[in-house]
Design a protein around this motif. Structure first.
Motif, mmCIF file in Angstrom:
data_model
loop_
_atom_site.group_PDB
_atom_site.id
_atom_site.type_symbol
_atom_site.label_atom_id
_atom_site.label_comp_id
_atom_site.label_asym_id
_atom_site.label_seq_id
_atom_site.Cartn_x
_atom_site.Cartn_y
_atom_site.Cartn_z
ATOM 1 N N ALA A 203 35.025 -101.235 36.771
ATOM 2 C CA ALA A 203 35.500 -102.613 36.953
ATOM 3 C C ALA A 203 34.298 -103.534 36.940
ATOM 4 O O ALA A 203 33.142 -103.073 36.986
ATOM 5 C CB ALA A 203 36.282 -102.756 38.252
ATOM 6 N N ALA A 204 34.555 -104.813 36.890
ATOM 7 C CA ALA A 204 33.474 -105.796 36.825
ATOM 8 C C ALA A 204 32.849 -106.062 38.178
ATOM 9 O O ALA A 204 31.792 -106.671 38.273
ATOM 10 C CB ALA A 204 33.993 -107.110 36.227
ATOM 11 N N SER A 205 33.492 -105.628 39.271
ATOM 12 C CA SER A 205 32.958 -105.886 40.609
ATOM 13 C C SER A 205 32.918 -104.606 41.421
ATOM 14 O O SER A 205 33.718 -103.678 41.206
ATOM 15 C CB SER A 205 33.808 -106.929 41.342
ATOM 16 N N HIS A 206 31.998 -104.544 42.348
ATOM 17 C CA HIS A 206 31.898 -103.403 43.243
ATOM 18 C C HIS A 206 33.155 -103.277 44.106
ATOM 19 O O HIS A 206 33.639 -102.170 44.355
ATOM 20 C CB HIS A 206 30.670 -103.561 44.152
ATOM 21 N N VAL A 232 28.806 -101.456 36.365
ATOM 22 C CA VAL A 232 29.879 -100.533 36.002
ATOM 23 C C VAL A 232 29.692 -99.251 36.795
ATOM 24 O O VAL A 232 28.623 -98.679 36.796
ATOM 25 C CB VAL A 232 29.876 -100.215 34.495
ATOM 26 N N LYS A 233 30.727 -98.806 37.485
ATOM 27 C CA LYS A 233 30.680 -97.542 38.211
ATOM 28 C C LYS A 233 31.666 -96.593 37.564
ATOM 29 O O LYS A 233 32.627 -96.997 36.949
ATOM 30 C CB LYS A 233 31.073 -97.739 39.673
ATOM 31 N N ASP A 234 31.420 -95.319 37.720
ATOM 32 C CA ASP A 234 32.424 -94.398 37.233
ATOM 33 C C ASP A 234 32.685 -93.313 38.257
ATOM 34 O O ASP A 234 31.922 -93.123 39.197
ATOM 35 C CB ASP A 234 32.058 -93.793 35.882
ATOM 36 N N ILE A 235 33.780 -92.635 38.062
ATOM 37 C CA ILE A 235 34.217 -91.616 38.998
ATOM 38 C C ILE A 235 34.583 -90.364 38.243
ATOM 39 O O ILE A 235 35.316 -90.409 37.272
ATOM 40 C CB ILE A 235 35.407 -92.123 39.819
ATOM 41 N N ASP A 236 34.015 -89.257 38.651
ATOM 42 C CA ASP A 236 34.242 -87.980 37.981
ATOM 43 C C ASP A 236 35.247 -87.192 38.799
ATOM 44 O O ASP A 236 34.940 -86.759 39.900
ATOM 45 C CB ASP A 236 32.909 -87.239 37.881
ATOM 46 N N ILE A 266 40.043 -99.252 33.274
ATOM 47 C CA ILE A 266 39.324 -100.482 33.622
ATOM 48 C C ILE A 266 40.187 -101.253 34.607
ATOM 49 O O ILE A 266 41.190 -101.867 34.225
ATOM 50 C CB ILE A 266 38.991 -101.323 32.379
ATOM 51 N N GLU A 267 39.818 -101.183 35.866
ATOM 52 C CA GLU A 267 40.564 -101.840 36.933
ATOM 53 C C GLU A 267 40.214 -103.326 36.969
ATOM 54 O O GLU A 267 39.067 -103.718 36.697
ATOM 55 C CB GLU A 267 40.233 -101.160 38.273
ATOM 56 N N GLU A 268 41.208 -104.155 37.308
ATOM 57 C CA GLU A 268 41.042 -105.620 37.312
ATOM 58 C C GLU A 268 40.446 -106.088 35.991
ATOM 59 O O GLU A 268 39.546 -106.935 35.946
ATOM 60 C CB GLU A 268 40.177 -106.078 38.493
ATOM 61 N N CYS A 269 40.973 -105.531 34.894
ATOM 62 C CA CYS A 269 40.437 -105.830 33.566
ATOM 63 C C CYS A 269 40.530 -107.307 33.223
ATOM 64 O O CYS A 269 39.695 -107.841 32.492
ATOM 65 C CB CYS A 269 41.185 -104.989 32.527
ATOM 66 N N SER A 270 41.556 -107.978 33.747
ATOM 67 C CA SER A 270 41.749 -109.387 33.424
ATOM 68 C C SER A 270 40.664 -110.275 34.013
ATOM 69 O O SER A 270 40.554 -111.444 33.647
ATOM 70 C CB SER A 270 43.125 -109.852 33.922
ATOM 71 N N GLN A 271 39.827 -109.736 34.914
ATOM 72 C CA GLN A 271 38.730 -110.515 35.488
ATOM 73 C C GLN A 271 37.384 -110.179 34.850
ATOM 74 O O GLN A 271 36.368 -110.731 35.249
ATOM 75 C CB GLN A 271 38.640 -110.240 36.997
ATOM 76 N N ALA A 272 37.375 -109.274 33.877
ATOM 77 C CA ALA A 272 36.121 -108.822 33.272
ATOM 78 C C ALA A 272 35.931 -109.422 31.889
ATOM 79 O O ALA A 272 36.888 -109.583 31.128
ATOM 80 C CB ALA A 272 36.116 -107.295 33.175
#
Length: 557
Positions: A203-206, A232-236, A266-272
């Motif tokens: 997502a665009a924010s922490h 950008v963070k990711d989760i495995d 991509i969470e909260e994509c509409s804000q990125a």
């Protein structure tokens, strides 16, 4: 929306990104004196999924308030021990470098800013401890800009691989307020994991990523890796038991042309920004965009770039191009009373939203310890200041607008709700204007009431049992400014669960058709009061402009 070739799209967005980057650098130059924040110390430290979160407060004589600065949420900053602050002071007047600096220095991102506190997120665990003095300096975010440019250039040159295969597996989850969008995202992730697939969430924010990770941890606890780009963070969530996750994230990305992940979310994509989304989108054959384009758009400083398309998110563009073929809208909301929900449903979501049975008729008086009074009873309550001469006052220094009378009325209603038993954490005050929030905070501080007060942007993603909304604008010209931004008002209204209290000059706000529809809804389904009912609660400044009515007409709320 008109179809364009990939090459034309990239050429346009490269120009728009450069416009925005120039605007960001110009803002930093103009606010150079506020780039450095010293005389602060660590007051809280906690571990996060990706590293550490620190909360800073002032150590000066006015410890209740941070020194003057211009650092904002989502700014990239360099944090140093106080012993290194001399070096920081020398560079505060010019753009700082993102290159590593020797010594006890950490690069992080600002996640929250209040008048008293600064909250920072780091992708590593620092050696700072509670009580240690530090200095914070805003930096120029060259790294993210360069990576977005590179991602677009690679998009234009793509001839095959995951980035093209993904076009056949695009899915958008449209989650209006309160519909459980994040819960749905988490379930999608967990189902893919059960199939032995690898998922990348970013997502665009922490805060947006941490919200997903919190829920994943609550579900079953998951491992994660951190990509090179700090935003950008990711989760495995694979079943791989290899615990060596401390290296660079590029070690997890094969270079053999195969997608390293089965699904990118991509969470909260509409804000990125769309360019930021293309940093992650090519890393899987399937792409899930989750968000709500009817809420706040990506933040863009350059007005020209925004008008030419930079403020249009990837999600909004794909929905306009493909419609129902790629979109699934969540239609049951679990937050708002049906009377609160009905207006945004009709105005923004095609009358498709429905309130879940558990919330459709819930009220403040049904909360434990809350009495049923004239203040807690209404679900919708509007206080009309029209004709009462409680006019707006511009603040040339802040470039904002305030309304003393509205601030007094908001505080009076907040006190009434708290006296009726509402917990202070269940109450929130929202206004689009920062100067108005300053007035409200000052009045609440005098009463020793620590009520949550914030802008529309600050409340996105949050909810309160009761929301008090001050629209501020009151003038003879019928000017409403950026109150006319539909998505901003939608966010403000949909923060409320059981009560929405609005104070405004209906004569002024009705000059805008969208705001007029909100007023009409409040009048039809709620309770309407004249501001003169609050005359005894107005401060001295507002009383000077008050047109006193006959004593027989005056009353108290």
């Amino acid at each position: 929306m008109e179809l364009v070739t990939c090459q034309d799209f990239v050429r346009l967005h490269l120009r728009l990104l450069e416009m925005e980057h120039r605007q960001q650098r110009e803002r930093q130059r103009q606010q150079a004196s506020g780039n450095l924040l010293s005389s602060v110390a660590v007051t809280a430290a906690s571990r996060t999924f990706c590293g550490q979160r620190l909360v800073l407060r002032s150590t000066g004589p006015r410890a209740r308030k941070l020194p003057r600065h211009s650092i904002r949420a989502n700014d990239h900053v360099i944090t140093r021990r106080a012993s290194d602050s001399v070096v920081a002071r020398r560079t505060a007047g010019r753009t700082a470098s993102r290159e590593p600096v020797p010594g006890d220095v950490w690069c992080g991102v600002v996640s929250r800013v209040t008048k008293a506190e600064l909250t920072l997120d780091f992708g590593e665990v620092t050696s700072l401890v509670v009580g240690e003095p530090v200095s914070v300096m805003r930096t120029d975010d060259e790294m993210t800009h360069k990576n977005m440019v590179k991602a677009l250039e690679e998009l234009a040159e793509a001839k095959g691989g995951p980035i093209l295969r993904m076009r056949a597996a695009l899915f958008a989850e449209h989650g209006p307020p309160g519909t459980g969008k994040t819960a749905t995202v988490v379930e999608v992730i967990l189902q893919h994991q059960r199939l032995g697939q690898r998922v990348l969430v970013c997502a665009a924010s922490h805060n947006a990523v941490d919200n997903v990770l919190d829920r994943l941890e609550a579900a079953r606890g998951e491992r994660m890796v951190r990509v090179a780009v700090e935003t950008v963070k990711d989760i495995d969530v694979s079943d791989d038991d290899d615990d060596d996750d401390d290296g660079d994230a590029s070690e997890h990305f094969p270079t053999d042309g195969k997608a390293p992940f089965d699904l990118v979310v991509i969470e909260e994509c509409s804000q990125a920004l769309e360019a930021a989304c293309w940093l992650a989108a090519p890393l899987a054959n399937k792409l899930l965009l989750a968000g709500d384009h009817s809420q706040l758009p990506p933040m863009v400083l350059s007005r020209e770039a925004a008008e030419k398309g930079l403020a249009v998110s990837l999600m909004e563009r794909q929905m306009a191009l493909h419609g129902a073929a790629v979109v699934r809208m969540l239609r049951t909301q679990y937050r708002m009373h049906e009377h609160i929900q009905r207006w945004p449903s009709e105005a923004m979501y095609g009358s498709l939203l429905e309130a879940a049975p558990a919330v459709c008729r819930h009220r403040l008086s049904q909360l434990p310890g809350v009495r049923d009074t004239t203040e807690t009873g209404p679900v919708l309550l509007v206080v009309d200041t029209a004709g009462c001469r409680l006019e707006e006052t511009p603040d040339s220094k802040m470039g904002s607008i305030a309304n003393e009378g509205e601030a007094d009325i908001v505080v009076a209603h907040a006190r009434a709700l708290l006296r009726a038993g509402l917990d202070i954490g269940q109450l929130g005050v929202i206004s689009p204007y920062k100067r108005q929030l300053d007035l409200v905070r000052a009045r609440l501080r005098q009463l020793r009431l620590d009520v949550a007060v914030g802008t529309v942007d600050g409340f996105q993603g949050r909810e309160k049992e009761a929301v008090l909304l001050s629209l501020v604008r009151s003038n003879q010209r019928g000017q409403v400014g950026f109150l006319a931004e539909r998505r901003r008002i939608n966010v403000a209204v949909t923060r409320a669960r059981r009560q929405l209290f609005v104070v405004c000059d209906t004569a002024t706000v009705r000059s805008d058709a969208f705001l007029a529809s909100l007023v009409d809804h409040l009048v039809e389904h709620g309770e309407v009061r004249s501001a003169h009912a609050y005359r005894n609660y107005l401060g001295v400044a507002a009383r000077g402009r008050w047109r006193w009515l006959d004593a027989t007409e005056a009353g108290e709320p």
